[in-house]
Design a protein around this motif. Structure first.
Motif, mmCIF file in Angstrom:
data_model
loop_
_atom_site.group_PDB
_atom_site.id
_atom_site.type_symbol
_atom_site.label_atom_id
_atom_site.label_comp_id
_atom_site.label_asym_id
_atom_site.label_seq_id
_atom_site.Cartn_x
_atom_site.Cartn_y
_atom_site.Cartn_z
ATOM 1 N N GLN A 1 113.271 -32.141 -54.691
ATOM 2 C CA GLN A 1 112.383 -32.427 -55.813
ATOM 3 C C GLN A 1 112.552 -31.370 -56.892
ATOM 4 O O GLN A 1 113.041 -30.272 -56.645
ATOM 5 C CB GLN A 1 110.935 -32.518 -55.347
ATOM 6 C CG GLN A 1 110.415 -31.309 -54.625
ATOM 7 C CD GLN A 1 109.017 -31.551 -54.058
ATOM 8 O OE1 GLN A 1 108.470 -32.634 -54.158
ATOM 9 N NE2 GLN A 1 108.448 -30.530 -53.457
ATOM 10 N N ALA B 1 112.749 -38.255 -55.137
ATOM 11 C CA ALA B 1 113.837 -37.506 -55.767
ATOM 12 C C ALA B 1 115.185 -38.192 -55.560
ATOM 13 O O ALA B 1 116.035 -38.215 -56.462
ATOM 14 C CB ALA B 1 113.865 -36.078 -55.209
ATOM 15 N N SER C 1 110.847 -30.944 -50.411
ATOM 16 C CA SER C 1 112.197 -31.388 -50.741
ATOM 17 C C SER C 1 112.925 -31.852 -49.491
ATOM 18 O O SER C 1 112.583 -31.484 -48.364
ATOM 19 C CB SER C 1 112.972 -30.259 -51.409
ATOM 20 O OG SER C 1 112.476 -30.005 -52.702
ATOM 21 N N ASN D 1 108.248 -35.414 -54.561
ATOM 22 C CA ASN D 1 108.125 -36.358 -53.458
ATOM 23 C C ASN D 1 106.668 -36.465 -53.031
ATOM 24 O O ASN D 1 105.884 -35.522 -53.197
ATOM 25 C CB ASN D 1 108.981 -35.908 -52.272
ATOM 26 C CG ASN D 1 110.459 -35.910 -52.622
ATOM 27 O OD1 ASN D 1 110.923 -36.788 -53.355
ATOM 28 N ND2 ASN D 1 111.192 -34.940 -52.100
#
Length: 812
Positions: free
Chosen positions: A433, A474, A458, A453
């Motif tokens: 992200q 993402a 991430s 997200n």
């Protein structure tokens, strides 16, 4: 004076009324009426012209002139009735006049006689004007001291009420025109036809027109089944329907009904005994409720608007213009059978109003979240359910056709664009992200587009299938750049989104407004294996028993079947192991697929899903100006935790009508090996396997233009049309630093060198020193020397002397 019982029944004797007592002023008015009538008669029979023959000719000419414009009695405005898909359940009515036209033969004979008795008993014996009756009425009215009889015939009343004559105009000219038109009507129509028109035209109070509508409204019966007391009550209301309203003024209605019965008895049309039994009967009204404007179900309102606007050009049979179609609805007597399933609609209402799957921590927060549910038949596009709010009658919110941000539920359209672009579900994208470095994706104020997200963390490189299952924003933000923003917009609209979407990168995360109806329509295309059917609300329209409109499904291919099957496969994982899995634990035997959505800081949550037979979208959010749903729940909520449970509760009822059907399996092709081939040769081999190719040039020892690696690898399977990534040699050997492997065991040294891209050659050298046995004692090229990748590094491994003693020291 005759006596009257407490029930309103009168004893034998001359009929009496409850009308105003005789007054001198009334007598004077009656005299004027009679004289006026006599004057009209004298003028018509012996006008002051030069001769009698000339007078008759002049009278004929004037009558001809006064009625010259007459062609026919205009069609009476008749209500239109809207039915559910069972053809029986009434959903609503449209009308200018609440009237149901019925033929004369469907009106009971006793009802016809009751009307004739009180309105025009010699109707079948006289012409357009009953001169004898006119004079007799004047005399009877004078004798009674009140207007107890009228002089107009049924034909005259029909003319006055249907041909646009001003009822307040009592001038001679207007009376003369009425007579002329009545004569014309009797020339054109039979007596039965005139009586039928009259019985359907009369107003009978409470917004009810015509004897057929009145029979159903007041007694819940058909006009053919009207009894004598019922018929007499309706006949008596014709003169003054509000004054003799049986709902508001039952006593006056009872007296008037008995007047009609006495009149029928006096004419010898019923016996005294039958009349007395009828007068002894109660009014016998059904559970009558005043007809007040009632808000129709949202489905009916939407259906009406579709007919009037006619965006697809389907309803030309109702008129070429919007005004013509609107008039046909309110006056045309249409019978409209719609697509709505009343049992499904009821199940939707129950699911929407059941307790939330997650208990709110702030239940007093206002407004409460609301719900929209839309279901579409996958095969045809028929709208089976259209729920616009938990209580549309109270709130009047068009939530099912108002745009709301769909969030991740829009990713199905991005998937469609990606697959059409040849991107494989095995393609890998970063789930990290943060800022998406693409100029075209900048925000309106020029700042970089940053994507987070839903879970706030991430992800690394993940496949498109994994990104779909876990709804990784993402990864989709990067995917839409490869799939094409314009392609995504175009394919979404091809699949059923009619809103004019902006071609922006944020389509990837559903940050645009789309309606629940559109979302159901778009997902129907996936469920129907790529064939989109335009949603519709009407199956048939009849008018006077004749079908004037029959819907034919309007369907066309919007996706390649292979792409649709792959999207189904990807969306099935969402409900089995992805973001909606918790909501569908223990789900029944019906295979389903779908996608969750959460958008605009938890202001909108969605679940859009489908079986083989039905597609349903569920939206939960706040009406009006949307607010974060966390204000109500006190914690984060998502499509999988709020919308999906509603979908499940509703669809668990709907799916009882269907047997379980598996989805078609996704189409796969085996990837051939193309390593070692030139690019043209590799493209030919891949094309024969129905695959495409993308080329990436890499430095390699192989000759320039030769494929040195491929993804997906040989022997794997993927979608037809997917692209295989080919790594093609530039012809320039890559250079890398040689790792230091001195001191490592031979196997470990070999592994390190090979990972660095070097070949390995091993030589042995005898050492008496045991410390050098079994390890690399030297390498060529030396460590940190730059060498061509793929070249050979020679490592020297120490070994003990043959047959020698491992013990002792010294020596090399």
């Amino acid at each position: 004076m005759a006596n009257r019982t407490g029930t309103g029944r009168r004893t034998a004797g001359p009929p009496i009324t409850d009308r105003a007592a005789f007054k001198p002023v009334a007598a004077l008015l009656l005299v004027v009426v009679v004289l006026a009538s006599s004057g009209l008669l004298a003028l018509l029979l012996a006008p002051p012209f030069a001769g009698a023959a000339f007078g008759v000719r002049e009278l004929d000419r004037r009558l001809e002139e006064a009625g010259a414009d007459f062609t026919k009695i205009p069609a009476l405005p008749q209500r239109s009735t809207v039915y559910a898909n069972d053809g029986r359940t009434v959903l609503g009515r449209f009308y200018l006049d609440n009237r149901e036209i019925v033929p004369l033969e469907r009106v009971s004979p006793i009802a016809r006689r009751a009307v004739l008795a009180i309105e025009d008993h010699s109707f079948y014996d006289h012409g357009a004007v009953n001169w004898a009756g006119l004079a007799r009425a004047g005399i009877e009215n004078l004798k009674a001291g009140a207007i107890v009889q009228g002089g107009s015939t049924i034909t005259q009343q029909l003319v006055k009420n249907t041909l646009g004559l001003d009822p307040t105009d009592q001038s001679f000219e207007r009376k003369f025109q009425e007579l002329a038109l009545a004569l014309r009507v009797e020339e054109r129509y039979s007596k039965d036809e005139i009586l039928e028109l009259y019985l359907n035209q009369v107003y009978l109070g409470n917004g009810v027109y015509g004897i057929g509508t009145a029979a159903r409204f007041y007694f819940r019966t058909s006009p053919a089944d009207l009894t004598l007391p019922q018929a007499a009550l309706l006949a008596g209301m014709i003169r003054a329907p509000e004054y003799y309203d049986p709902v508001d003024r039952p006593d006056k209605a009872l007296l008037r009904r008995n007047d009609v019965l006495n009149r029928m008895m006096a004419l010898g049309w019923i016996s005294e005994a039958r009349a007395e039994r009828a007068k002894a009967a109660e009014l016998g009204l059904a559970n009558v409720r005043k007809l007040t404007p009632k808000l129709p179900p949202f489905f009916v309102t939407y259906m009406r608007d579709q007919i009037i606007a006619d965006p697809n050009g389907w309803y030309g049979a109702l008129g070429e213009t919007a005004d013509e179609r609107r008039r046909a609805l309110s006056e045309g007597g249409l019978e409209i059978v719609t697509t709505l399933d009343p049992e499904w609609q009821e199940a939707a209402e129950e699911a929407a109003n059941r307790p939330w799957a997650r208990a709110p921590l702030n239940p007093g927060y206002r407004p409460r979240p609301d719900v929209a549910i839309v279901s579409i038949d996958n095969r045809t596009g028929a709208i089976r359910t259209l729920l616009s709010g938990r209580n549309y009658a109270r709130d009047e919110k068009a939530l099912a056709t108002t745009g709301h941000q769909p969030g991740s539920a829009f990713k199905a359209f991005v998937l469609a664009a990606a697959l059409e672009a040849g991107i494989s579900p095995a393609a890998r994208y970063s789930g990290a992200q943060g800022v998406i470095a693409a100029d075209r994706c900048r925000n309106a104020d020029g700042t970089p587009w940053s994507v987070a997200n839903a879970e706030g963390s991430s992800r690394g490189l993940i496949t498109l299938a994994e990104a779909t299952e876990d709804s990784v924003n993402a990864a989709f933000a990067r995917l839409i750049l490869d799939a094409g923003v314009e392609r995504t917009k175009e394919i979404a609209q091809r699949m059923g989104i009619v809103t004019d979407l902006p071609a922006v990168c944020s389509l990837a995360t559903g940050s645009v407004d789309v309606t629940p109806l559109e979302m159901a329509s778009g997902y129907q295309t996936i469920a129907n294996v790529g064939v989109h059917c335009r949603p519709y609300t009407i199956e048939t329209i009849r008018q006077q028993g004749r079908v004037i409109y029959q819907h034919e499904p309007s369907c066309y291919p919007a996706l390649q079947a292979a792409d649709a099957k792959e999207i189904i496969h990807l969306l099935r994982a969402v409900v089995t192991s992805g973001t909606a899995a918790s909501a569908f634990s223990g789900w029944g035997p019906w295979p389903i697929a779908g996608k969750t959505g959460t958008a605009d800081l938890n202001r909108h949550v969605w679940f859009v899903g489908f079986s083989r037979q039905v597609t349903t979208s569920v939206w939960v959010g706040s009406p009006g100006r949307p607010y974060p749903l966390t204000n109500y729940w006190g914690y984060g909520v998502f499509g999988g935790s709020i919308a999906a449970p509603i979908w499940r509760a509703y669809m668990a009822v709907v799916m009882q009508d269907f047997r379980p059907l598996d989805f078609p399996p996704p189409v796969r092709v085996r990837v051939p090996s193309v390593v070692g081939l030139t690019v043209p040769e590799a493209r030919r081999v891949l094309s024969e396997a129905r695959l495409g190719a993308r080329v990436r040039i890499v430095d390699a020892v192989a000759p320039e233009g030769v494929v040195v690696a491929q993804t997906p690898g040989a022997g794997s399977s993927t979608l037809p049309g997917s692209q295989v990534l080919l790594e093609v040699s530039s012809g320039v050997p890559p250079v890398a630093a040689v790792p230091d492997v001195v001191g490592l065991e031979p196997d470990r040294a070999r592994s390190v060198l090979e990972r660095a891209g070097f070949a390995v050659d091993v030589v042995e050298q005898v050492f008496s020193n045991p410390a050098k046995h079994g390890v690399v004692v030297a390498q060529d090229p030396p460590a940190r020397t730059e060498a061509v990748e793929g070249s050979t590094v020679t490592i020297t491994v120490g070994v003990p002397p043959s047959g020698g003693d491992d013990g002792g020291g010294g020596g090399p």
